[in-house]
Each structure stands twice: as C-alpha cells, then as structure tokens.
Design an enzyme around this catalytic site. Structure first.
Site, PDB file in Angstrom:
ATOM      1  N   MET A 110       0.823  -1.205   0.000  1.00 29.00           N
ATOM      2  CA  MET A 110       0.000   0.000   0.000  1.00 29.00           C
ATOM      3  C   MET A 110       0.862   1.262   0.000  1.00 29.00           C
ATOM      4  SD  MET A 110      -3.004  -1.128  -0.292  1.00 29.00           S
ATOM      5  CE  MET A 110      -3.883   0.422  -0.100  1.00 29.00           C
TER       6      MET A 110
ATOM      7  N   VAL B 256       1.410   1.605   7.421  1.00 27.43           N
ATOM      8  CA  VAL B 256       2.075   0.433   8.000  1.00 27.43           C
ATOM      9  C   VAL B 256       1.084  -0.714   8.092  1.00 27.43           C
ATOM     10  CG1 VAL B 256       3.650   1.921   9.277  1.00 27.43           C
ATOM     11  CG2 VAL B 256       1.584   1.079  10.412  1.00 27.43           C
TER      12      VAL B 256
ATOM     13  N   LYS C   3       0.064   0.907  14.535  1.00 36.23           N
ATOM     14  CA  LYS C   3      -0.373   2.201  14.026  1.00 36.23           C
ATOM     15  C   LYS C   3      -0.392   3.241  15.143  1.00 36.23           C
ATOM     16  CE  LYS C   3      -3.145   0.500  10.134  1.00 36.23           C
ATOM     17  NZ  LYS C   3      -2.408   1.184   9.058  1.00 36.23           N
TER      18      LYS C   3
ATOM     19  N   SER D  37      -7.654   0.218   6.693  1.00 34.38           N
ATOM     20  CA  SER D  37      -8.845  -0.219   5.968  1.00 34.38           C
ATOM     21  C   SER D  37     -10.031  -0.407   6.900  1.00 34.38           C
ATOM     22  CB  SER D  37      -8.557  -1.527   5.223  1.00 34.38           C
ATOM     23  OG  SER D  37      -8.123  -2.529   6.120  1.00 34.38           O
TER      24      SER D  37
ATOM     25  N   HIS E 167      -8.401   5.986   3.109  1.00 31.56           N
ATOM     26  CA  HIS E 167      -8.274   4.562   2.808  1.00 31.56           C
ATOM     27  C   HIS E 167      -8.239   4.355   1.309  1.00 31.56           C
ATOM     28  CE1 HIS E 167     -10.370   0.427   2.417  1.00 31.56           C
ATOM     29  NE2 HIS E 167      -9.060   0.271   2.421  1.00 31.56           N
TER      30      HIS E 167
ATOM     31  N   ASN F  23      -6.608  -1.288  -2.997  1.00 36.84           N
ATOM     32  CA  ASN F  23      -5.479  -2.004  -3.572  1.00 36.84           C
ATOM     33  C   ASN F  23      -5.880  -2.673  -4.886  1.00 36.84           C
ATOM     34  OD1 ASN F  23      -3.066  -3.326  -3.894  1.00 36.84           O
ATOM     35  ND2 ASN F  23      -3.190  -4.484  -1.995  1.00 36.84           N
TER      36      ASN F  23
END
Length: 245
Positions: A14, A94, A101, A122, A143, A146
């Site tokens: 990501m 991360v 986080k 997410s 967000h 992907n």
C-alpha cells in the site's frame, strides 16, 4: 507540475502504491521504513512490483523518461523526522495492526507540528488511531484501495474532532490524483468503513449459501458477476486479497 512534498510512513504494497501515485502527480515524496533492508525492498516494490513503474511503462502509461522523473521525486529513509520535516501532509501505511499504528502516530506527534496526519487503515476508527496524538483534530483516514495505482476509490473518514480543513485537503488530494472519494463519519466500535463492511456482509451471506449446499463458490461468483455486473465475485476476490497480503 510542481506540488508540495509529502511523507508516506511504511513502504509495503500500500505505501509503495501511494508513494508512486503521489510522485506521478508531481509530489516530492519521502518514504520511511524502519531499516535499510526494508527501505530498499520498498524502492524495488515501487519500481518492479505488481503495478509498479515498470508495469506502467510496459502498459504504455509512462515513458522511460517519465519513469526516471518519478523516481527522482521519491526518497527512501529510515529517519521519521527527516521523512516528515517540511512536508505538507503525512500518510501512514504500515501493517494493519492497531498497536503498531498507534505507536506510529505517537512517534509522528513528536516530530510533526501542524500538518495533517492521514492513516491508510482499511478499518480502524479515526478515534482509536488519534488517541496518541496531542491534537487529534489533524488526524483522519484516507483509505486507498489495492492496487493503489489502478483503483480509483478512496474512503475519507472523519471523527467529530477532525478539523474541516484536514478533510478538505484530503478531498482535494484525491481529486488531484485523479481518484474518487466518499467522505464518511467515524464509527468507533466497529471495524471497516463503507465498502469493506458492505463486502463483508455479502461474503457472509455467500458463505452461508455454500455451507447450506445451495450452490458452489464458483456458482455464487458467476451469479453475482453476471447478475449484478460485478467485476469479480466474493470468493474470487478473497483469493486476490490473499495474494495482495
């Protein structure tokens, strides 16, 4: 096309995707990883990973010269202060672990001042992520989906305490990147925002249908793909998601 600088914390699938999209749209980007080995892996991922710059060149979306220009705009470092100093905003990307986080945002609180802090989570609530930040008004969620270079949707999530200017900047950013956003409210106590919660409900019902012997996974996918024009059914999407992880 000169724009401000940005920091991306985390150079995984990501983070590398977000950094690529930012750099391709004129941002000077610094990607921070926790050690040199991971920083080099992040660089290789941005260049030659799935949907990386080499794929963009092969697909005719970038020339070799444009690829080189994009790479010149991306820097990799292990120093969080160096990564964030002078940037317009920071995007955390991360691993999807609330404790990790939370620590990242506590560290960001020590080395940043007023710039917006965005999380690419997410599903974790803005409130839970912002707990360790002295000024939670500058924290929100952006967000990305992907693979970031391909998918157009970005969920922007605001908590009651989030500054309106932080949300407006996120919406402007998404538009600059040629993507589409929905801005929704935080929902502490639940995991997932809009799209993932809807998909989870669909997956749960689809699994019930298979468990009851009504249809196979392939039949469920076919019915939903053909009946609702979905690009991929819930069980096929699960396989793709496992590959991304």
């Amino acid at each position: 096309m000169a724009r401000e600088s940005a920091a991306v914390v985390g150079g995984g699938i990501m983070g590398a995707g977000i950094a690529q999209v930012l750099a391709r749209n004129g941002y000077e980007v610094t990607v921070r990883e926790i050690n040199e080995e991971l920083a080099e892996e992040a660089r290789e991922r941005l260049i030659s990973g799935n949907y990386g710059l080499e794929d963009a060149v092969e697909g005719g979306y970038l020339s070799e010269d444009e690829k080189a220009e994009v790479l010149e705009r991306v820097t990799f470092t292990t120093d969080l202060d160096e990564a964030t100093n002078g940037t317009e905003f920071v995007i955390e990307a991360v691993t999807e672990d609330l404790a990790i986080k939370g620590q990242v945002f506590r560290d960001l609180d020590e080395v940043t001042d007023e710039q917006p802090l965005y999380s690419n989570t997410s599903g974790f609530s803005v409130t839970s992520i912002a707990n360790g930040v002295s000024d939670p008004s500058r924290v929100a969620v952006t967000h990305f989906f992907n693979p970031v270079p391909v998918m157009s949707m970005v969920e922007i999530v605001q908590a009651p305490q989030t500054d309106e200017a932080v949300i407006e900047r996120a919406e402007e950013l998404v538009e600059e990147l040629g993507k589409t956003s929905v801005t929704i409210d935080d929902a502490p106590g639940s995991y997932g925002f809009l799209a993932n919660r809807c998909h989870a409900a669909m997956r749960e019902e689809a699994q019930k249908i298979v468990d009851e012997g009504i249809a196979t996974e392939a039949q469920v996918d076919k019915a939903l793909e053909e009946g609702y024009n979905l690009p991929v059914g819930p069980f096929s999407l699960r396989g793709i998601g496992e590959e991304w992880d």
